[in-house]
Design a protein around this motif. Sequence first.
Motif, PDB file in Angstrom:
ATOM      1  N   GLU A  23      35.763  62.940  -1.738  1.00  0.00           N
ATOM      2  CA  GLU A  23      36.770  63.751  -0.863  1.00  0.00           C
ATOM      3  C   GLU A  23      38.151  64.447  -1.453  1.00  0.00           C
ATOM      4  OE1 GLU A  23      38.387  60.340   1.242  1.00  0.00           O
ATOM      5  OE2 GLU A  23      36.711  60.244   2.917  1.00  0.00           O
ATOM      6  N   SER A  24      38.257  64.060  -2.615  1.00  0.00           N
ATOM      7  CA  SER A  24      39.209  64.914  -3.501  1.00  0.00           C
ATOM      8  C   SER A  24      38.559  66.229  -4.153  1.00  0.00           C
ATOM      9  CB  SER A  24      39.783  64.155  -4.715  1.00  0.00           C
ATOM     10  OG  SER A  24      40.411  64.984  -5.692  1.00  0.00           O
ATOM     11  N   GLN A  25      37.360  66.374  -4.226  1.00  0.00           N
ATOM     12  CA  GLN A  25      36.608  67.488  -4.373  1.00  0.00           C
ATOM     13  C   GLN A  25      36.674  68.514  -3.367  1.00  0.00           C
ATOM     14  OE1 GLN A  25      35.699  68.912  -7.346  1.00  0.00           O
ATOM     15  NE2 GLN A  25      35.366  66.996  -8.712  1.00  0.00           N
ATOM     16  N   VAL A  26      36.448  67.979  -2.047  1.00  0.00           N
ATOM     17  CA  VAL A  26      36.468  68.671  -0.971  1.00  0.00           C
ATOM     18  C   VAL A  26      37.934  69.021  -0.616  1.00  0.00           C
ATOM     19  CG1 VAL A  26      35.858  68.788   1.437  1.00  0.00           C
ATOM     20  CG2 VAL A  26      34.370  67.610   0.116  1.00  0.00           C
ATOM     21  N   ASP A  27      38.713  68.403  -0.829  1.00  0.00           N
ATOM     22  CA  ASP A  27      40.110  69.032  -0.499  1.00  0.00           C
ATOM     23  C   ASP A  27      40.635  70.050  -1.404  1.00  0.00           C
ATOM     24  OD1 ASP A  27      40.361  67.249   1.368  1.00  0.00           O
ATOM     25  OD2 ASP A  27      41.730  65.701   0.150  1.00  0.00           O
ATOM     26  N   LYS A  28      40.049  70.052  -2.721  1.00  0.00           N
ATOM     27  CA  LYS A  28      40.170  71.179  -3.769  1.00  0.00           C
ATOM     28  C   LYS A  28      39.488  72.423  -3.348  1.00  0.00           C
ATOM     29  CE  LYS A  28      40.822  68.223  -7.730  1.00  0.00           C
ATOM     30  NZ  LYS A  28      40.320  67.935  -9.163  1.00  0.00           N
ATOM     31  N   LEU A  29      38.260  72.378  -2.678  1.00  0.00           N
ATOM     32  CA  LEU A  29      37.728  73.364  -2.118  1.00  0.00           C
ATOM     33  C   LEU A  29      38.259  74.004  -0.955  1.00  0.00           C
ATOM     34  CD1 LEU A  29      33.629  72.406  -2.754  1.00  0.00           C
ATOM     35  CD2 LEU A  29      35.185  73.865  -4.085  1.00  0.00           C
ATOM     36  N   GLN A  30      38.575  73.192  -0.113  1.00  0.00           N
ATOM     37  CA  GLN A  30      39.286  73.622   1.158  1.00  0.00           C
ATOM     38  C   GLN A  30      40.755  74.194   0.866  1.00  0.00           C
ATOM     39  OE1 GLN A  30      38.332  72.116   4.288  1.00  0.00           O
ATOM     40  NE2 GLN A  30      39.685  73.315   5.500  1.00  0.00           N
ATOM     41  N   LYS A  31      41.432  73.964  -0.012  1.00  0.00           N
ATOM     42  CA  LYS A  31      42.593  74.688  -0.705  1.00  0.00           C
ATOM     43  C   LYS A  31      42.416  76.082  -1.217  1.00  0.00           C
ATOM     44  CE  LYS A  31      45.323  70.356  -1.415  1.00  0.00           C
ATOM     45  NZ  LYS A  31      45.778  69.430  -2.190  1.00  0.00           N
ATOM     46  N   ALA A  63      29.305  73.281   5.144  1.00  0.00           N
ATOM     47  CA  ALA A  63      29.018  74.152   6.452  1.00  0.00           C
ATOM     48  C   ALA A  63      30.433  75.056   6.499  1.00  0.00           C
ATOM     49  CB  ALA A  63      28.924  73.683   7.604  1.00  0.00           C
ATOM     50  N   LEU A  64      30.318  76.334   6.853  1.00  0.00           N
ATOM     51  CA  LEU A  64      31.374  77.392   6.805  1.00  0.00           C
ATOM     52  C   LEU A  64      31.478  78.066   8.080  1.00  0.00           C
ATOM     53  CD1 LEU A  64      30.562  78.857   3.357  1.00  0.00           C
ATOM     54  CD2 LEU A  64      32.342  77.225   3.504  1.00  0.00           C
ATOM     55  N   PRO A  65      32.383  78.811   8.427  1.00  0.00           N
ATOM     56  CA  PRO A  65      32.499  79.385   9.691  1.00  0.00           C
ATOM     57  C   PRO A  65      31.464  80.419   9.830  1.00  0.00           C
ATOM     58  CG  PRO A  65      34.817  79.172   8.621  1.00  0.00           C
ATOM     59  CD  PRO A  65      33.764  78.752   7.594  1.00  0.00           C
ATOM     60  N   ASP A  66      31.236  80.923  10.723  1.00  0.00           N
ATOM     61  CA  ASP A  66      30.201  82.082  11.032  1.00  0.00           C
ATOM     62  C   ASP A  66      28.802  81.663  10.632  1.00  0.00           C
ATOM     63  OD1 ASP A  66      32.314  83.545  11.960  1.00  0.00           O
ATOM     64  OD2 ASP A  66      32.596  84.289  10.133  1.00  0.00           O
ATOM     65  N   ARG A  68      27.696  80.140   7.942  1.00  0.00           N
ATOM     66  CA  ARG A  68      27.261  80.380   6.854  1.00  0.00           C
ATOM     67  C   ARG A  68      27.228  78.856   6.118  1.00  0.00           C
ATOM     68  NH1 ARG A  68      28.047  85.625   4.375  1.00  0.00           N
ATOM     69  NH2 ARG A  68      29.182  86.804   6.110  1.00  0.00           N
ATOM     70  N   GLU A  69      26.619  78.879   5.097  1.00  0.00           N
ATOM     71  CA  GLU A  69      26.244  77.349   4.319  1.00  0.00           C
ATOM     72  C   GLU A  69      26.259  77.501   3.002  1.00  0.00           C
ATOM     73  OE1 GLU A  69      23.195  75.153   5.747  1.00  0.00           O
ATOM     74  OE2 GLU A  69      23.446  74.881   7.549  1.00  0.00           O
ATOM     75  N   VAL A  70      26.729  76.548   2.137  1.00  0.00           N
ATOM     76  CA  VAL A  70      26.484  76.462   0.870  1.00  0.00           C
ATOM     77  C   VAL A  70      25.880  74.955   0.539  1.00  0.00           C
ATOM     78  CG1 VAL A  70      27.527  76.011  -1.385  1.00  0.00           C
ATOM     79  CG2 VAL A  70      28.595  77.718  -0.009  1.00  0.00           C
ATOM     80  N   ASN A  71      24.592  75.323  -0.068  1.00  0.00           N
ATOM     81  CA  ASN A  71      23.708  74.119  -0.520  1.00  0.00           C
ATOM     82  C   ASN A  71      23.426  74.106  -1.752  1.00  0.00           C
ATOM     83  OD1 ASN A  71      22.735  73.159   2.286  1.00  0.00           O
ATOM     84  ND2 ASN A  71      22.320  75.183   2.360  1.00  0.00           N
ATOM     85  N   VAL A  72      24.000  72.709  -2.594  1.00  0.00           N
ATOM     86  CA  VAL A  72      23.660  72.518  -3.840  1.00  0.00           C
ATOM     87  C   VAL A  72      23.026  71.314  -3.734  1.00  0.00           C
ATOM     88  CG1 VAL A  72      24.816  71.556  -5.976  1.00  0.00           C
ATOM     89  CG2 VAL A  72      26.032  73.336  -4.303  1.00  0.00           C
ATOM     90  N   GLY A  73      21.735  71.525  -4.852  1.00  0.00           N
ATOM     91  CA  GLY A  73      20.640  70.695  -4.787  1.00  0.00           C
ATOM     92  C   GLY A  73      20.340  70.158  -6.223  1.00  0.00           C
ATOM     93  N   ARG A  97      31.426  75.138  -6.180  1.00  0.00           N
ATOM     94  CA  ARG A  97      32.746  76.187  -6.254  1.00  0.00           C
ATOM     95  C   ARG A  97      32.071  77.709  -6.364  1.00  0.00           C
ATOM     96  NH1 ARG A  97      35.808  72.977  -8.962  1.00  0.00           N
ATOM     97  NH2 ARG A  97      34.799  73.605 -11.103  1.00  0.00           N
ATOM     98  N   ARG A  98      30.959  77.613  -7.430  1.00  0.00           N
ATOM     99  CA  ARG A  98      30.626  78.760  -7.826  1.00  0.00           C
ATOM    100  C   ARG A  98      30.026  79.703  -6.513  1.00  0.00           C
ATOM    101  NH1 ARG A  98      29.449  75.961 -12.807  1.00  0.00           N
ATOM    102  NH2 ARG A  98      27.411  75.731 -12.032  1.00  0.00           N
ATOM    103  N   GLN A  99      29.179  78.847  -5.906  1.00  0.00           N
ATOM    104  CA  GLN A  99      28.479  79.251  -4.745  1.00  0.00           C
ATOM    105  C   GLN A  99      29.510  80.059  -3.802  1.00  0.00           C
ATOM    106  OE1 GLN A  99      25.303  77.639  -3.007  1.00  0.00           O
ATOM    107  NE2 GLN A  99      24.527  76.485  -4.933  1.00  0.00           N
ATOM    108  N   LEU A 100      30.412  79.221  -3.450  1.00  0.00           N
ATOM    109  CA  LEU A 100      31.776  79.578  -2.652  1.00  0.00           C
ATOM    110  C   LEU A 100      32.358  80.891  -3.216  1.00  0.00           C
ATOM    111  CD1 LEU A 100      33.338  76.250  -1.579  1.00  0.00           C
ATOM    112  CD2 LEU A 100      32.255  77.791  -0.028  1.00  0.00           C
ATOM    113  N   GLN A 101      32.368  80.920  -4.252  1.00  0.00           N
ATOM    114  CA  GLN A 101      33.035  82.213  -4.764  1.00  0.00           C
ATOM    115  C   GLN A 101      32.101  83.355  -4.690  1.00  0.00           C
ATOM    116  OE1 GLN A 101      33.341  80.720  -9.149  1.00  0.00           O
ATOM    117  NE2 GLN A 101      35.813  80.575  -8.757  1.00  0.00           N
ATOM    118  N   ASP A 102      30.827  83.017  -4.815  1.00  0.00           N
ATOM    119  CA  ASP A 102      30.028  84.159  -4.398  1.00  0.00           C
ATOM    120  C   ASP A 102      30.082  84.620  -2.966  1.00  0.00           C
ATOM    121  OD1 ASP A 102      29.003  84.416  -7.082  1.00  0.00           O
ATOM    122  OD2 ASP A 102      27.348  83.142  -6.562  1.00  0.00           O
ATOM    123  N   GLN A 103      30.241  83.540  -2.083  1.00  0.00           N
ATOM    124  CA  GLN A 103      30.341  83.835  -0.700  1.00  0.00           C
ATOM    125  C   GLN A 103      31.574  84.694  -0.365  1.00  0.00           C
ATOM    126  OE1 GLN A 103      28.578  83.147   2.066  1.00  0.00           O
ATOM    127  NE2 GLN A 103      27.006  81.472   1.215  1.00  0.00           N
TER     128      GLN A 103
END
Length: 117
Positions: A23-31, A63-66, A68-73, A97-103
């Motif tokens: 949850e802490s990691q997700v909050d950081k990404l959200q911010k 899951a992102l708006p529109d 879009r998705e980021v999947n880390v496997g 985080r790297r994939q979100l930066q690319d998005q």
Amino acid sequence: MQTPVAIEYQDGTIRTDLRQAVESQVDKLQKYFGEITSCRVVVKGPGGHHQNGGPHEINIRLALPDGREVNVGRVDHGDERHADLAFAVNDAFKRARRQLQDQVERLRREIKPHALS
């Protein structure tokens, strides 16, 4: 807005420290990146004969708006550091985080400068 986070620990009951770390990691990404509409994390512990010291596998779906998705496997399990659950979680979220930066970079290129005026 709080992002809904679903965590599945396939080798038993989810630990409180794991839930808090995710949850802490997700909050950081959200911010940093803005709206994340949902997050699903699946944690697979060491399987079968590797009950102690085997690699953990962390799968993340953001899951992102529109639509879009980021999947880390999966990762290379030759890295012994993935035997540590905290390291495995942090590493998976670094990759997310790297994939979100690319998005974000792709979205910025899609917005034409004249559309902003």
